[in-house]
Design a protein around this motif. Structure first.
Motif, short mmCIF file in Angstrom:
data_model
loop_
_atom_site.label_atom_id
_atom_site.label_comp_id
_atom_site.label_asym_id
_atom_site.label_seq_id
_atom_site.Cartn_x
_atom_site.Cartn_y
_atom_site.Cartn_z
N LEU A 59 0.82 -1.21 0.00
CA LEU A 59 0.00 0.00 0.00
C LEU A 59 0.86 1.26 0.00
CD1 LEU A 59 -2.84 -1.02 2.48
CD2 LEU A 59 -2.99 -0.77 -0.02
N SER A 60 1.95 1.22 0.73
CA SER A 60 2.87 2.36 0.77
C SER A 60 3.48 2.62 -0.61
CB SER A 60 3.97 2.11 1.79
OG SER A 60 4.95 3.10 1.74
N ARG A 61 3.89 1.57 -1.29
CA ARG A 61 4.48 1.72 -2.63
C ARG A 61 3.45 2.24 -3.63
NH1 ARG A 61 9.40 -0.97 -3.40
NH2 ARG A 61 10.13 -2.03 -1.54
N LEU A 62 2.23 1.73 -3.55
CA LEU A 62 1.17 2.20 -4.45
C LEU A 62 0.85 3.68 -4.20
CD1 LEU A 62 -1.18 -0.91 -4.41
CD2 LEU A 62 0.21 -0.10 -6.34
N ALA A 63 0.84 4.08 -2.94
CA ALA A 63 0.60 5.49 -2.61
C ALA A 63 1.74 6.37 -3.12
CB ALA A 63 0.43 5.65 -1.10
N GLN A 64 2.96 5.88 -2.99
CA GLN A 64 4.14 6.61 -3.47
C GLN A 64 4.04 6.83 -4.98
OE1 GLN A 64 7.77 4.40 -2.88
NE2 GLN A 64 9.07 6.16 -3.26
N ILE A 65 3.65 5.80 -5.71
CA ILE A 65 3.51 5.91 -7.17
C ILE A 65 2.35 6.81 -7.53
CG2 ILE A 65 2.92 4.59 -9.27
CD1 ILE A 65 4.57 2.26 -8.00
N ASP A 66 1.25 6.69 -6.81
CA ASP A 66 0.07 7.50 -7.07
C ASP A 66 0.35 9.00 -6.86
OD1 ASP A 66 -2.68 7.64 -7.83
OD2 ASP A 66 -3.21 8.00 -5.73
N ALA A 67 1.30 9.31 -6.00
CA ALA A 67 1.64 10.70 -5.72
C ALA A 67 2.48 11.34 -6.83
CB ALA A 67 2.39 10.80 -4.39
N ILE A 68 2.99 10.55 -7.75
CA ILE A 68 3.80 11.08 -8.85
C ILE A 68 2.85 11.59 -9.94
CG2 ILE A 68 5.54 10.58 -10.61
CD1 ILE A 68 6.42 8.19 -8.85
N PRO A 69 2.88 12.88 -10.24
CA PRO A 69 1.97 13.41 -11.27
C PRO A 69 2.34 12.90 -12.66
CG PRO A 69 3.39 15.16 -10.43
CD PRO A 69 3.71 13.92 -9.65
N GLU A 70 1.33 12.59 -13.45
CA GLU A 70 1.50 12.19 -14.85
C GLU A 70 2.48 11.02 -15.04
OE1 GLU A 70 -0.37 13.61 -17.26
OE2 GLU A 70 -1.27 14.85 -15.70
N GLN A 71 2.49 10.09 -14.12
CA GLN A 71 3.39 8.93 -14.24
C GLN A 71 2.77 7.87 -15.14
OE1 GLN A 71 2.55 5.80 -12.89
NE2 GLN A 71 0.74 6.44 -11.78
N ASP A 72 3.61 7.10 -15.79
CA ASP A 72 3.16 6.04 -16.67
C ASP A 72 3.49 4.65 -16.14
OD1 ASP A 72 2.13 7.76 -18.61
OD2 ASP A 72 4.08 7.99 -19.57
N LEU A 73 3.79 4.55 -14.86
CA LEU A 73 4.15 3.25 -14.28
C LEU A 73 2.95 2.32 -14.18
CD1 LEU A 73 6.54 4.28 -11.38
CD2 LEU A 73 7.15 3.14 -13.49
N MET A 74 1.78 2.89 -13.94
CA MET A 74 0.59 2.08 -13.72
C MET A 74 -0.45 2.41 -14.78
SD MET A 74 1.34 0.46 -10.82
CE MET A 74 -0.15 0.00 -10.02
N GLY A 75 -0.51 1.59 -15.82
CA GLY A 75 -1.47 1.82 -16.88
C GLY A 75 -2.80 1.15 -16.63
N SER A 76 -2.88 0.38 -15.55
CA SER A 76 -4.11 -0.32 -15.21
C SER A 76 -4.15 -0.55 -13.70
CB SER A 76 -4.20 -1.65 -15.96
OG SER A 76 -3.14 -2.50 -15.58
N ASP A 77 -5.26 -1.08 -13.23
CA ASP A 77 -5.43 -1.37 -11.82
C ASP A 77 -4.40 -2.42 -11.36
OD1 ASP A 77 -7.39 -1.32 -9.39
OD2 ASP A 77 -6.97 -3.44 -9.81
N TYR A 78 -3.77 -2.20 -10.22
CA TYR A 78 -2.73 -3.10 -9.75
C TYR A 78 -3.26 -4.50 -9.42
CZ TYR A 78 1.02 -5.24 -7.15
OH TYR A 78 1.98 -6.13 -6.73
N PHE A 79 -4.42 -4.60 -8.82
CA PHE A 79 -4.90 -5.90 -8.35
C PHE A 79 -5.63 -6.70 -9.42
CE2 PHE A 79 -4.61 -3.11 -4.65
CZ PHE A 79 -3.69 -3.83 -3.91
N ALA A 80 -6.12 -6.04 -10.47
CA ALA A 80 -6.87 -6.75 -11.51
C ALA A 80 -6.25 -6.61 -12.90
CB ALA A 80 -8.31 -6.26 -11.53
N TYR A 81 -5.29 -5.72 -13.06
CA TYR A 81 -4.63 -5.51 -14.35
C TYR A 81 -5.64 -5.19 -15.45
CZ TYR A 81 -0.03 -6.61 -12.55
OH TYR A 81 1.16 -6.57 -11.85
N VAL A 82 -6.66 -4.43 -15.12
CA VAL A 82 -7.65 -3.96 -16.08
C VAL A 82 -7.91 -2.47 -15.83
CG1 VAL A 82 -8.80 -6.21 -16.30
CG2 VAL A 82 -9.61 -4.58 -14.59
N GLN A 83 -8.50 -1.80 -16.83
CA GLN A 83 -8.87 -0.40 -16.65
C GLN A 83 -10.35 -0.27 -16.30
OE1 GLN A 83 -7.51 1.46 -20.26
NE2 GLN A 83 -5.43 1.61 -19.50
N ASP A 84 -11.17 -1.12 -16.87
CA ASP A 84 -12.61 -1.12 -16.60
C ASP A 84 -13.03 -2.55 -16.30
OD1 ASP A 84 -13.06 1.65 -17.22
OD2 ASP A 84 -12.75 1.11 -19.32
#
Length: 165
Positions: A59-84
């Motif tokens: 959770l800490s790592r995901l929050a750290q990545i989420d705090a980066i503006p306009e990052q391209d590390l996570m193109g989809s949901d981490y737990f399901a690997y989907v966008q919708d």
């Protein structure tokens, strides 16, 4: 007399033990509620439930990545690997057999996706505060893993965001 005392102590200790929920059961519980949330209009899984099922480090790592503006590390949901996610796909959830791995456990999880297909995930769990918690998820179908444990990729994303690239 000693046998009665030993028997009574064993009975008392058995009464104080709480049933342990298996890793597979915890993963199934998480994905059942999580996938249902992905189909809702607000698409926001409660933080308290994330803390219940997911490792604090993850959770800490995901929050750290989420705090980066306009990052391209996570193109989809981490737990399901989907966008919708479509509500009709939730029923396809399947949790496979658990295998031990480095003090934790790993198991295949299949979630429904479009056209009646399934996406295979590999879910890693370990004990944290006495409970099985998810700490890593891999997309087996596409042989891909989000780089949340890649310090170099996170550093590069931060640098790119700070430089405006």
């Amino acid at each position: 007399m000693r046998a009665i005392i030993i028997l009574l102590s064993l009975l008392l200790s058995a009464c104080s033990v709480h049933p342990d929920q298996s890793a597979a059961s915890r993963v199934r519980s998480f994905y059942t509620s999580y996938l249902a949330t992905l189909t809702s209009s607000d698409n926001e899984y409660p933080q308290s439930q994330l803390h219940e099922y997911v490792s604090a480090d993850t959770l800490s790592r995901l929050a750290q990545i989420d705090a980066i503006p306009e990052q391209d590390l996570m193109g989809s949901d981490y737990f399901a690997y989907v966008q919708d996610y479509d509500p009709s796909w939730v029923g396809a959830l399947t949790v496979g057999s658990v295998s031990p791995l480095l003090g934790g456990e790993v198991m295949p999880v299949w979630i429904g996706i479009n056209d009646g297909k399934k996406l295979e995930l590999e879910v890693y769990v370990r004990r944290e505060a006495g409970e099985w918690k998810i700490y890593r998820v891999r997309d087996v179908t596409d042989n891909y893993e989000h780089p949340i444990f890649n310090a170099g990729a996170i550093t590069q994303a931060k640098a790119a965001a700070e430089s405006g690239q």
